[in-house]
Design an enzyme around this catalytic site. Sequence first.
Site: not given
Length: 249
Positions: A15-16, A92-94, A97, A156, A187-188
């Site tokens: 996404g980013i 990269a990240g996941i 939650d 996270y 942020g979001y």
Amino acid sequence: MEKKRIALVTGGTGGIGTYICRELANKGYQVVAGYYSNGNKDRAVEWQKEQARDGYDIAIAFADIRDYASCEACIDGITKEMGTIDILVNNAGITRDTTFRKMQPYQWHEVIDANLSSMFNVTRLVINGMLDQNFGRIINISSVNGQKGQFGQANYSAAKAGIHGFTKALAQEVARKGVTVNTVSPGYIATSMIMEVAEEVRNEILKGIPVGRFGAPEEIARVVSFLAADESGFITGSNIAANGGQHMF
Ligand code: CAA
């Protein structure tokens, strides 16, 4: 013609990451998008074709960033084919939650491995090339939730807070060799990762963002390309927030 600088963006097809790749390509870098996608190369190739249709020539390279040997194979391949990596964006990240009282060991470890141990795996393999050439830019993508903590994200938040500790230590070790290390804390941002959060929870979060909207991935890419520039050599060990005012400090 002067050789183009080479930028590796982990999670580059995400996404980013997609917008970081595009922005760095716009700035004239030769960009490699690292991907994992559970080994699904077809998806990455499809992504690459989409970028090409929009006029972006971006290479792709597979690595499981949780695994040092996999990163080694990936980075050796890039270095042999293109040359020394000048810019590394650890993006990269996941998420996994869940409230802490329900969190299972695998949910803790998956997030720590993918979001924090990956910093060691990938950076360790590019750092000596940067030191040898007296130039490098390392940009680590953390999160507002590493700074303020977030309900449902003990794993996270811990990993993302750890990233900035890593940035600050490494920045000191490599400062004299033209290598800068910085953190960006988004942020979001309106990506699929945020859309996975339940709508009512998302709406509550939105109420806490003073600018009144989620961010766009381009707004993070812009910060990354600013830090990547040759002219940004005096900025190191910093943590730049781009969170719409959600957390100020
Ligand atoms: N503060 C205090 N209490 C809260 C709360 C909050 N923020 N959110 C929920 N609660 C309360 C509820 O009211 C409920 O209380 P009762 O039991 O008394 O009714 C209780 O906590 C719910 O607890 P559960 O264990 O049942 O939690 P759940 O299963 O309903 O939800 C969760 C857990 C799915 C993790 C949910 O909390 C959630 O979605 N949190 C947001 C996570 C988030 O922001 N993720 C961001 C993903 S994107 C990203 O990470 C990118 C980035 O960097 C920004």
